[in-house]
Motif scaffolding. Structure first.
Motif, PDB file in Angstrom:
ATOM      1  N   ASN A   1      -9.786 -15.718  -8.898  1.00 42.26           N
ATOM      2  CA  ASN A   1      -8.265 -16.663  -9.501  1.00 42.26           C
ATOM      3  C   ASN A   1      -7.067 -15.664  -8.993  1.00 42.26           C
ATOM      4  OD1 ASN A   1      -9.596 -18.831 -10.696  1.00 42.26           O
ATOM      5  ND2 ASN A   1      -9.850 -17.587 -12.602  1.00 42.26           N
ATOM      6  N   LEU A   2      -7.367 -14.414  -8.936  1.00 43.63           N
ATOM      7  CA  LEU A   2      -6.515 -13.304  -8.596  1.00 43.63           C
ATOM      8  C   LEU A   2      -6.115 -13.541  -7.159  1.00 43.63           C
ATOM      9  CD1 LEU A   2      -4.270 -11.274  -8.493  1.00 43.63           C
ATOM     10  CD2 LEU A   2      -5.993  -9.655  -8.670  1.00 43.63           C
ATOM     11  N   VAL A   3      -7.163 -13.460  -6.464  1.00 45.41           N
ATOM     12  CA  VAL A   3      -6.952 -13.484  -4.909  1.00 45.41           C
ATOM     13  C   VAL A   3      -6.476 -14.996  -4.483  1.00 45.41           C
ATOM     14  CG1 VAL A   3      -8.260 -13.581  -2.434  1.00 45.41           C
ATOM     15  CG2 VAL A   3      -8.560 -11.793  -4.636  1.00 45.41           C
ATOM     16  N   GLU A   4      -6.983 -16.004  -5.018  1.00 45.92           N
ATOM     17  CA  GLU A   4      -6.772 -17.381  -4.738  1.00 45.92           C
ATOM     18  C   GLU A   4      -5.265 -18.025  -5.355  1.00 45.92           C
ATOM     19  OE1 GLU A   4      -8.541 -19.086  -2.424  1.00 45.92           O
ATOM     20  OE2 GLU A   4      -9.992 -17.553  -2.499  1.00 45.92           O
ATOM     21  N   MET A   5      -4.588 -17.193  -6.141  1.00 45.28           N
ATOM     22  CA  MET A   5      -3.143 -17.401  -6.619  1.00 45.28           C
ATOM     23  C   MET A   5      -2.465 -18.208  -5.743  1.00 45.28           C
ATOM     24  SD  MET A   5      -1.171 -17.516  -9.120  1.00 45.28           S
ATOM     25  CE  MET A   5      -1.688 -16.214 -10.311  1.00 45.28           C
ATOM     26  N   ASP A   6      -2.166 -17.618  -4.463  1.00 40.94           N
ATOM     27  CA  ASP A   6      -1.680 -18.322  -3.556  1.00 40.94           C
ATOM     28  C   ASP A   6      -1.974 -17.518  -2.218  1.00 40.94           C
ATOM     29  OD1 ASP A   6      -0.044 -16.092  -3.339  1.00 40.94           O
ATOM     30  OD2 ASP A   6       1.899 -16.896  -4.076  1.00 40.94           O
ATOM     31  N   GLU A   7      -1.575 -18.234  -0.885  1.00 35.37           N
ATOM     32  CA  GLU A   7      -1.995 -17.637   0.130  1.00 35.37           C
ATOM     33  C   GLU A   7      -1.533 -15.988   0.382  1.00 35.37           C
ATOM     34  OE1 GLU A   7      -3.398 -16.954   3.993  1.00 35.37           O
ATOM     35  OE2 GLU A   7      -3.812 -18.447   2.454  1.00 35.37           O
ATOM     36  N   GLY A   8      -0.257 -15.927  -0.149  1.00 37.54           N
ATOM     37  CA  GLY A   8       0.106 -14.627  -0.278  1.00 37.54           C
ATOM     38  C   GLY A   8      -0.596 -13.486  -1.152  1.00 37.54           C
ATOM     39  N   ALA A   9      -1.334 -13.976  -2.036  1.00 35.53           N
ATOM     40  CA  ALA A   9      -2.208 -13.220  -2.905  1.00 35.53           C
ATOM     41  C   ALA A   9      -3.431 -12.652  -2.083  1.00 35.53           C
ATOM     42  CB  ALA A   9      -2.841 -14.029  -4.048  1.00 35.53           C
ATOM     43  N   HIS A  10      -3.773 -13.187  -1.043  1.00 35.54           N
ATOM     44  CA  HIS A  10      -5.191 -12.633   0.136  1.00 35.54           C
ATOM     45  C   HIS A  10      -4.540 -11.462   0.857  1.00 35.54           C
ATOM     46  CE1 HIS A  10      -6.099 -16.943  -0.736  1.00 35.54           C
ATOM     47  NE2 HIS A  10      -7.368 -16.628  -0.430  1.00 35.54           N
ATOM     48  N   TYR A  11      -3.333 -10.974   0.710  1.00 32.44           N
ATOM     49  CA  TYR A  11      -2.692  -9.813   1.334  1.00 32.44           C
ATOM     50  C   TYR A  11      -2.069  -8.779   0.317  1.00 32.44           C
ATOM     51  CZ  TYR A  11      -2.832 -13.273   5.291  1.00 32.44           C
ATOM     52  OH  TYR A  11      -3.113 -14.061   6.338  1.00 32.44           O
ATOM     53  N   LEU A  12      -2.021  -7.662   1.004  1.00 32.66           N
ATOM     54  CA  LEU A  12      -1.296  -6.547   0.203  1.00 32.66           C
ATOM     55  C   LEU A  12       0.024  -6.366   0.293  1.00 32.66           C
ATOM     56  CD1 LEU A  12      -3.867  -3.462   1.009  1.00 32.66           C
ATOM     57  CD2 LEU A  12      -3.947  -5.053  -0.942  1.00 32.66           C
ATOM     58  N   GLY A  13       0.715  -6.123  -1.059  1.00 29.34           N
ATOM     59  CA  GLY A  13       2.100  -5.903  -0.964  1.00 29.34           C
ATOM     60  C   GLY A  13       2.525  -4.411  -1.308  1.00 29.34           C
ATOM     61  N   GLU A  14       1.595  -3.508  -1.509  1.00 24.47           N
ATOM     62  CA  GLU A  14       1.881  -2.292  -1.831  1.00 24.47           C
ATOM     63  C   GLU A  14       1.016  -1.209  -1.677  1.00 24.47           C
ATOM     64  OE1 GLU A  14       2.882   0.550  -5.934  1.00 24.47           O
ATOM     65  OE2 GLU A  14       3.276  -1.524  -6.087  1.00 24.47           O
ATOM     66  N   VAL A  15       1.375  -0.087  -1.331  1.00 25.71           N
ATOM     67  CA  VAL A  15       0.652   1.106  -0.989  1.00 25.71           C
ATOM     68  C   VAL A  15       0.892   2.359  -1.648  1.00 25.71           C
ATOM     69  CG1 VAL A  15      -0.484   2.745   0.739  1.00 25.71           C
ATOM     70  CG2 VAL A  15       0.258   0.288   1.406  1.00 25.71           C
ATOM     71  N   ALA A  16       0.355   2.609  -2.602  1.00 28.31           N
ATOM     72  CA  ALA A  16       0.732   3.914  -3.572  1.00 28.31           C
ATOM     73  C   ALA A  16      -0.239   5.067  -3.606  1.00 28.31           C
ATOM     74  CB  ALA A  16       1.018   3.339  -5.108  1.00 28.31           C
ATOM     75  N   LEU A  17       0.367   6.324  -3.485  1.00 28.01           N
ATOM     76  CA  LEU A  17      -0.147   7.569  -3.499  1.00 28.01           C
ATOM     77  C   LEU A  17      -0.039   8.457  -4.791  1.00 28.01           C
ATOM     78  CD1 LEU A  17       0.732   8.862   0.123  1.00 28.01           C
ATOM     79  CD2 LEU A  17      -1.267   7.558  -0.748  1.00 28.01           C
ATOM     80  N   VAL A  18      -1.123   8.701  -5.527  1.00 33.61           N
ATOM     81  CA  VAL A  18      -1.148   9.528  -6.671  1.00 33.61           C
ATOM     82  C   VAL A  18      -2.318  10.487  -6.708  1.00 33.61           C
ATOM     83  CG1 VAL A  18      -1.500   9.492  -9.271  1.00 33.61           C
ATOM     84  CG2 VAL A  18      -0.309   7.446  -7.963  1.00 33.61           C
ATOM     85  N   PRO A  19      -1.947  11.860  -6.821  1.00 34.34           N
ATOM     86  CA  PRO A  19      -3.194  12.615  -6.574  1.00 34.34           C
ATOM     87  C   PRO A  19      -3.951  12.619  -7.783  1.00 34.34           C
ATOM     88  CG  PRO A  19      -1.059  13.782  -7.248  1.00 34.34           C
ATOM     89  CD  PRO A  19      -0.738  12.279  -7.160  1.00 34.34           C
TER      90      PRO A  19
END
Length: 410
Positions: free
Chosen positions: A303-321
């Motif tokens: 359901n998350l991935v199919e929320m809309d077309e944009g939910a098939h793509y990434l929107g953030e890349v985060a770095l945490v040690p």
């Protein structure tokens, strides 16, 4: 005043003075559960003492929420909260700050028909689309802080006697937001400067791509031209600094929508829509999710991935040690606010406009043309561990280590 009340008052002042950074004459909106009433009253007091002209509290109740999902007729979930969306949009356009106080039960909607959850999420997200766009572009100050609930505390500390679970979780929350013997506000200023120095260094590198490797993960993420690494401290349209997540340990940017290739595996459960998703992996081709699996919560992931077309793509890349204050507690919080700040993470869905040079003033269409993803949703999920390596690709044939064995390589 006992030690707990002293810490709680400091927490409220920290949320007001550092989190949303309320200024004299400003309106503050607080969204909070009724179980947090005592803490919210301290927030209201701190905000007025700081000079707020109005503090508006929107209350919620998890029992009422669950009753709604269990008993309401189907058509109830298709009703758009237009009045709420219009009010929130009007308030922030007039300069209000928004503080979210959360006390989530990770299993609140366990057993509820997924169709009801999905319909409700989509309708609410659509109604709040304009408000979210303002939020993603840092047009106003906003922040999220957490307080314990009995269900959440029991989930985090199942081996602790029930009577002690809430107190145990409070103690940990206070530590993660740097409340203790030191001046918490001063501690946060130093902490944010340290994160800013990491972001500045990454911005100097100007990596073209990031390559992630770990058990179950082999993923390449291309970064858009003009991408910006940012830290927990943000600046709103009026030039006021605020901290969207408390705690925060991350530096992050936006990926190129079409530039993600390979497979990534989660390392912590994701609490989403009142359900837990665990042991899941996503496979990308040309930026798009083309396959996904989950050991628990597959339907919620779908359901998350199919929320809309944009939910098939990434929107953030985060770095945490991997070696960081929250990770070093060795506690699984079942709450993204904490777990994402103990682990490298990615986000499905909408990208932050401020992660692109000039992005804050760009239209939705301009951001899309620049390679950023657009979606009704934005959901972080954790992928980091002590076994993760990340290499930054500067150009073809030239790369360097950013993370080795889960921690900064420089």
């Amino acid at each position: 005043m006992n030690n707990f009340e002293t810490n709680l008052q400091q927490y409220a002042e920290l949320a007001v003075k550092v989190g949303v950074n309320v200024h004299p004459g400003q309106t503050l909106v607080v969204n909070a559960p009724i179980t947090a009433a005592h803490f919210v009253r301290l927030i209201v007091k701190a905000a007025y003492n700081t000079g707020a002209k109005l503090v508006k509290v929107n209350w919620s109740d998890e029992v009422v929420t669950r009753l709604h999902y269990d008993l309401a007729p189907e058509e109830s979930f298709s009703i758009e909260p237009k009045w709420f969306a219009a009010e929130m949009t009007e308030l922030v356009e007039e300069g209000a700050a928004v503080l979210h106080v959360i006390a989530e039960n990770p299993d609140l909607l366990n057993g509820v028909a997924q169709e009801r959850i999905v319909t409700s999420q989509k309708v609410r997200a659509k109604a709040l689309e304009k408000y979210r766009a303002l939020q993603m572009a840092d047009k106003f100050s906003w922040s999220i802080v957490a307080v314990p609930s009995p269900e959440w505390a029991a989930k985090v500390f199942p081996d602790v006697p029930e009577a002690q679970q809430i107190d145990k979780l409070w103690d940990v929350i206070f530590k993660t937001v740097r409340i203790g013997e030191q001046d918490a506000v001063a501690e946060w200023k130093t902490h944010l400067l340290n994160l800013d120095s990491r972001a500045d260094l990454l911005n100097q590198k100007k990596y073209k791509k990031l390559h992630y490797t770990a058990p179950g993960t082999d993923l390449t993420i291309e970064l858009p031209e003009g991408h910006l690494w940012v830290s927990g401290g943000s600046v709103n349209e009026q030039g006021h600094v605020f901290v969207a997540n408390m705690p925060t340990e991350e530096v992050f940017t936006a990926p190129l929508k079409s530039g993600v290739h390979g497979t990534v595996r989660s390392t912590k459960p994701l609490s989403y829509g009142g359900n837990l998703i665990d042991g899941f992996s996503l496979t990308f081709e040309n930026g798009r999710v083309v396959d996904y699996t989950a050991e628990q919560g597959y339907d919620a992931l779908k359901n998350l991935v199919e929320m809309d077309e944009g939910a098939h793509y990434l929107g953030e890349v985060a770095l945490v040690p991997h070696q960081s204050p929250i990770s070093d507690t060795n506690i699984l919080f079942y709450n993204t606010l904490f777990d994402e700040n103990a682990s490298n993470h990615l986000a499905i869905g909408n990208a932050y406009a401020f992660c692109l040079e000039g992005g804050k003033s760009m239209s939705k269409e301009e951001l899309i043309d620049a390679g950023l993803n657009s979606s009704l949703t934005h959901v972080d999920f954790m992928i980091g561990s002590g076994e993760m390596n990340i290499h930054g690709i500067i150009s073809e044939g030239s790369e360097e280590a950013i993370f080795l064995n889960g921690n900064w390589a420089f």
